[in-house]
Design a protein around this motif. Sequence first.
Motif, PDB file in Angstrom:
ATOM      1  N   MET A   1       0.840  -1.179   0.000  1.00  0.00           N
ATOM      2  CA  MET A   1       0.000   0.000   0.000  1.00  0.00           C
ATOM      3  C   MET A   1       0.885   1.243   0.000  1.00  0.00           C
ATOM      4  O   MET A   1       1.772   1.381   0.824  1.00  0.00           O
ATOM      5  CB  MET A   1      -0.900   0.007   1.240  1.00  0.00           C
ATOM      6  N   LYS A   2       0.632   2.157  -0.914  1.00  0.00           N
ATOM      7  CA  LYS A   2       1.375   3.404  -1.001  1.00  0.00           C
ATOM      8  C   LYS A   2       0.802   4.418  -0.013  1.00  0.00           C
ATOM      9  O   LYS A   2      -0.409   4.619   0.043  1.00  0.00           O
ATOM     10  CB  LYS A   2       1.285   3.949  -2.419  1.00  0.00           C
ATOM     11  N   ARG A   3       1.679   5.012   0.780  1.00  0.00           N
ATOM     12  CA  ARG A   3       1.256   6.052   1.731  1.00  0.00           C
ATOM     13  C   ARG A   3       1.843   7.376   1.281  1.00  0.00           C
ATOM     14  O   ARG A   3       3.060   7.534   1.232  1.00  0.00           O
ATOM     15  CB  ARG A   3       1.738   5.731   3.134  1.00  0.00           C
ATOM     16  N   THR A   4       0.973   8.321   0.953  1.00  0.00           N
ATOM     17  CA  THR A   4       1.431   9.624   0.510  1.00  0.00           C
ATOM     18  C   THR A   4       1.035  10.658   1.556  1.00  0.00           C
ATOM     19  O   THR A   4      -0.151  10.843   1.844  1.00  0.00           O
ATOM     20  CB  THR A   4       0.807   9.995  -0.857  1.00  0.00           C
ATOM     21  N   TRP A  24      -3.057  10.692   2.384  1.00  0.00           N
ATOM     22  CA  TRP A  24      -4.118  10.358   1.444  1.00  0.00           C
ATOM     23  C   TRP A  24      -4.439   8.881   1.611  1.00  0.00           C
ATOM     24  O   TRP A  24      -3.535   8.078   1.829  1.00  0.00           O
ATOM     25  CB  TRP A  24      -3.678  10.616   0.003  1.00  0.00           C
ATOM     26  N   ALA A  25      -5.707   8.545   1.501  1.00  0.00           N
ATOM     27  CA  ALA A  25      -6.121   7.148   1.611  1.00  0.00           C
ATOM     28  C   ALA A  25      -7.174   6.848   0.549  1.00  0.00           C
ATOM     29  O   ALA A  25      -7.886   7.734   0.096  1.00  0.00           O
ATOM     30  CB  ALA A  25      -6.691   6.864   2.996  1.00  0.00           C
ATOM     31  N   GLU A  26      -7.252   5.585   0.189  1.00  0.00           N
ATOM     32  CA  GLU A  26      -8.228   5.150  -0.803  1.00  0.00           C
ATOM     33  C   GLU A  26      -8.919   3.895  -0.280  1.00  0.00           C
ATOM     34  O   GLU A  26      -8.252   2.952   0.145  1.00  0.00           O
ATOM     35  CB  GLU A  26      -7.521   4.839  -2.120  1.00  0.00           C
ATOM     36  N   VAL A  27     -10.236   3.902  -0.308  1.00  0.00           N
ATOM     37  CA  VAL A  27     -11.008   2.727   0.083  1.00  0.00           C
ATOM     38  C   VAL A  27     -11.146   1.859  -1.159  1.00  0.00           C
ATOM     39  O   VAL A  27     -11.710   2.281  -2.158  1.00  0.00           O
ATOM     40  CB  VAL A  27     -12.397   3.118   0.625  1.00  0.00           C
ATOM     41  N   THR A  28     -10.610   0.654  -1.090  1.00  0.00           N
ATOM     42  CA  THR A  28     -10.660  -0.230  -2.262  1.00  0.00           C
ATOM     43  C   THR A  28     -11.658  -1.374  -2.097  1.00  0.00           C
ATOM     44  O   THR A  28     -12.057  -1.978  -3.076  1.00  0.00           O
ATOM     45  CB  THR A  28      -9.265  -0.809  -2.559  1.00  0.00           C
ATOM     46  N   GLU A  33     -14.477   1.406   9.451  1.00  0.00           N
ATOM     47  CA  GLU A  33     -14.877   1.388  10.859  1.00  0.00           C
ATOM     48  C   GLU A  33     -14.047   2.452  11.566  1.00  0.00           C
ATOM     49  O   GLU A  33     -12.830   2.327  11.688  1.00  0.00           O
ATOM     50  CB  GLU A  33     -14.605   0.019  11.489  1.00  0.00           C
ATOM     51  N   LEU A  34     -14.714   3.529  11.983  1.00  0.00           N
ATOM     52  CA  LEU A  34     -14.018   4.637  12.628  1.00  0.00           C
ATOM     53  C   LEU A  34     -13.674   4.279  14.064  1.00  0.00           C
ATOM     54  O   LEU A  34     -14.506   3.780  14.801  1.00  0.00           O
ATOM     55  CB  LEU A  34     -14.882   5.894  12.591  1.00  0.00           C
ATOM     56  N   TRP A  42     -18.578  11.899   4.133  1.00  0.00           N
ATOM     57  CA  TRP A  42     -17.888  12.134   2.876  1.00  0.00           C
ATOM     58  C   TRP A  42     -18.288  13.519   2.388  1.00  0.00           C
ATOM     59  O   TRP A  42     -19.455  13.886   2.408  1.00  0.00           O
ATOM     60  CB  TRP A  42     -18.293  11.086   1.838  1.00  0.00           C
ATOM     61  N   LEU A  43     -17.309  14.280   1.906  1.00  0.00           N
ATOM     62  CA  LEU A  43     -17.570  15.628   1.408  1.00  0.00           C
ATOM     63  C   LEU A  43     -17.015  15.789   0.005  1.00  0.00           C
ATOM     64  O   LEU A  43     -15.940  15.289  -0.308  1.00  0.00           O
ATOM     65  CB  LEU A  43     -16.891  16.681   2.307  1.00  0.00           C
ATOM     66  N   THR A  44     -17.741  16.527  -0.802  1.00  0.00           N
ATOM     67  CA  THR A  44     -17.210  16.939  -2.091  1.00  0.00           C
ATOM     68  C   THR A  44     -16.393  18.207  -1.863  1.00  0.00           C
ATOM     69  O   THR A  44     -16.448  18.814  -0.786  1.00  0.00           O
ATOM     70  CB  THR A  44     -18.337  17.246  -3.090  1.00  0.00           C
ATOM     71  N   LYS A  45     -15.661  18.632  -2.881  1.00  0.00           N
ATOM     72  CA  LYS A  45     -14.880  19.868  -2.783  1.00  0.00           C
ATOM     73  C   LYS A  45     -15.788  21.039  -2.416  1.00  0.00           C
ATOM     74  O   LYS A  45     -15.430  21.883  -1.601  1.00  0.00           O
ATOM     75  CB  LYS A  45     -14.163  20.132  -4.093  1.00  0.00           C
TER      76      LYS A  45
END
Length: 70
Positions: A1-4, A24-28, A33-34, A42-45
């Motif tokens: 997993m790439k962590r940026t 940055w994270a990506e749900v694949t 689970e918080l 979730w928010l848009t710009k």
Amino acid sequence: MKRTLIDTIEYDYPTFHLSMDCFWAEVTAGHLELKEAEAAKWLTKDQLDSVAWLPADVTLIEKIRRNMEN
């Protein structure tokens, strides 16, 4: 997993110092689970300004907004 790394936030609140690494994270797959957040959504710009961000978050939100515009 790439962590940026987005940024490391350093902020002095009245009773403690915060040092927070933000990535940055990506749900694949699966569901999230918080473990630490009191509330999440979730928010848009265009929705980023709809949240009363804590002082330490403001700089980070601007960096996220700029990235979402690219």
